[in-house]
Design a protein around this motif. Sequence first.
Motif, PDB file in Angstrom:
ATOM      1  N   ALA A 150      -8.927   3.333   7.329  1.00 24.74           N
ATOM      2  CA  ALA A 150      -8.471   4.289   6.315  1.00 24.74           C
ATOM      3  C   ALA A 150      -7.029   4.721   6.581  1.00 24.74           C
ATOM      4  CB  ALA A 150      -9.395   5.502   6.300  1.00 24.74           C
ATOM      5  N   ALA A 151      -6.692   4.937   7.856  1.00 24.66           N
ATOM      6  CA  ALA A 151      -5.325   5.328   8.219  1.00 24.66           C
ATOM      7  C   ALA A 151      -4.328   4.234   7.848  1.00 24.66           C
ATOM      8  CB  ALA A 151      -5.245   5.638   9.712  1.00 24.66           C
ATOM      9  N   LEU A 152      -4.705   2.976   8.080  1.00 27.08           N
ATOM     10  CA  LEU A 152      -3.823   1.862   7.730  1.00 27.08           C
ATOM     11  C   LEU A 152      -3.634   1.763   6.216  1.00 27.08           C
ATOM     12  CD1 LEU A 152      -5.142  -0.858  10.228  1.00 27.08           C
ATOM     13  CD2 LEU A 152      -2.925   0.306  10.320  1.00 27.08           C
ATOM     14  N   LEU A 153      -4.685   2.009   5.451  1.00 25.88           N
ATOM     15  CA  LEU A 153      -4.580   1.955   3.992  1.00 25.88           C
ATOM     16  C   LEU A 153      -3.729   3.101   3.450  1.00 25.88           C
ATOM     17  CD1 LEU A 153      -8.242   0.913   3.068  1.00 25.88           C
ATOM     18  CD2 LEU A 153      -6.185  -0.501   3.006  1.00 25.88           C
ATOM     19  N   VAL A 154      -3.855   4.285   4.054  1.00 26.46           N
ATOM     20  CA  VAL A 154      -2.997   5.413   3.661  1.00 26.46           C
ATOM     21  C   VAL A 154      -1.539   5.085   3.967  1.00 26.46           C
ATOM     22  CG1 VAL A 154      -2.386   7.807   4.192  1.00 26.46           C
ATOM     23  CG2 VAL A 154      -4.790   7.173   3.891  1.00 26.46           C
ATOM     24  N   ALA A 155      -1.299   4.469   5.113  1.00 32.04           N
ATOM     25  CA  ALA A 155       0.064   4.060   5.481  1.00 32.04           C
ATOM     26  C   ALA A 155       0.600   3.028   4.498  1.00 32.04           C
ATOM     27  CB  ALA A 155       0.077   3.494   6.898  1.00 32.04           C
ATOM     28  N   THR A 156      -0.292   2.183   3.944  1.00 29.42           N
ATOM     29  CA  THR A 156       0.126   1.202   2.933  1.00 29.42           C
ATOM     30  C   THR A 156       0.689   1.892   1.701  1.00 29.42           C
ATOM     31  OG1 THR A 156      -1.611  -0.311   3.665  1.00 29.42           O
ATOM     32  CG2 THR A 156      -0.641  -0.730   1.518  1.00 29.42           C
ATOM     33  N   VAL A 157      -0.042   2.904   1.214  1.00 36.48           N
ATOM     34  CA  VAL A 157       0.398   3.643   0.025  1.00 36.48           C
ATOM     35  C   VAL A 157       1.735   4.337   0.298  1.00 36.48           C
ATOM     36  CG1 VAL A 157      -0.177   5.515  -1.560  1.00 36.48           C
ATOM     37  CG2 VAL A 157      -1.973   3.970  -0.753  1.00 36.48           C
ATOM     38  N   MET A 158       1.860   4.954   1.459  1.00 39.65           N
ATOM     39  CA  MET A 158       3.107   5.635   1.817  1.00 39.65           C
ATOM     40  C   MET A 158       4.268   4.647   1.869  1.00 39.65           C
ATOM     41  SD  MET A 158       1.606   8.131   4.810  1.00 39.65           S
ATOM     42  CE  MET A 158       3.222   8.728   5.294  1.00 39.65           C
TER      43      MET A 158
END
Length: 374
Positions: A150-158
């Motif tokens: 989930a943290a990696l996916l949030v970083a993707t959006v950012m």
Amino acid sequence: MPHDRQPSLKPVSDFLGSGLQILIGIGLLFAGGELFVAGSVALSLLLGIPQIVIGLTVVSLGTSAPELFVSLISTVQGNFGIAGADDLAVSNIVGSNIFNVLVVLGLSALVVPLRVKSRLIRRDVPLLLGVSMAVWGMASGGRLTWQAGAALLVATVMNIVWEVRTARENPDEPDAMDGSGSHTPAVAALKLVFGLVLLVGGSQLLVTGATTAALALGVSTTVIGLTIVAAGTSMPELVTSLVAAYRGKADLAIGNVIGSNLLNQLVILGLCAAVSGTRGLGVDPVMIQRDLPIMVITTLACLPIFWSHGVITRLEGAVLVLLYGVYLAEQLLGSLAPGYSEEFRLGVLIILLPATLIFVAWQVLAWREERRHS
């Protein structure tokens, strides 16, 4: 007596069959990726989505589509308890990232020296290095949890938001999408769906063939994922960068590698870890100790090469390809001839590693001397 030979021929037939599955799977992935990108771009333009957003999301993800589907299907198989599935999912990503830096960049530089834009040195390579170190840290416990995913996916959006904002600073960049909007919605949707079918089918064949090949050769699924599968799923990046280098578009050749490696970790590993659920995505201890550090080191090595004189020379390209040859030899020796692997690693540590460090330092010093006299 002929019936006595039959058992010895079975591993050979299994290996040949799996090899055919791998080749067909790679072919389907390549064709599916092309159709998936073409259909996605055309449909996005028809829907009025800005081209910069398409370029930073759909097209970038398109060249990473083989890695995405292979790793995702492997993760789903792992959820059903299939042995080695998680190893294939993770090793595919790690092996692809190593292949992209050493082989794709190296061969592209052999075609023509690649001039590096300052943006890559200031922003993209440090970002990729930070993400690679973070992934290594997350996996150090032997498992990538769904929270890490989930943290990696949030970083993707950012990162996408940041990319869109910074891309506005370069409005004069050439439009790579011209002509993509000439499709009708039906044709664009058909390409998208058919590309998706080919990607799923090719991924299934490649995963099955790789697993069978590992059993037939007596090597681990991790080694197969780091070598055969990683090279196969990286073919779109290799072809794209080689063509771009030949046509004099060095920024596309280099950006394709950096962007793909970033998406491999943020999007694909993030999705796989999230899909793995509460069990988490298992990571082979050997990969934590050897291959993830190599992935970080190869990314780190880009900085002095890029920074020294702003060009990846043919000599540096040859060194990168040579280093991949050494990495490949170490993988195969460790599995097929373990008695020689320790001597080989010792030779690499004593001879090749110092020689590589001296080469990089010499390049940096030569650049400084050139700048001082210019």
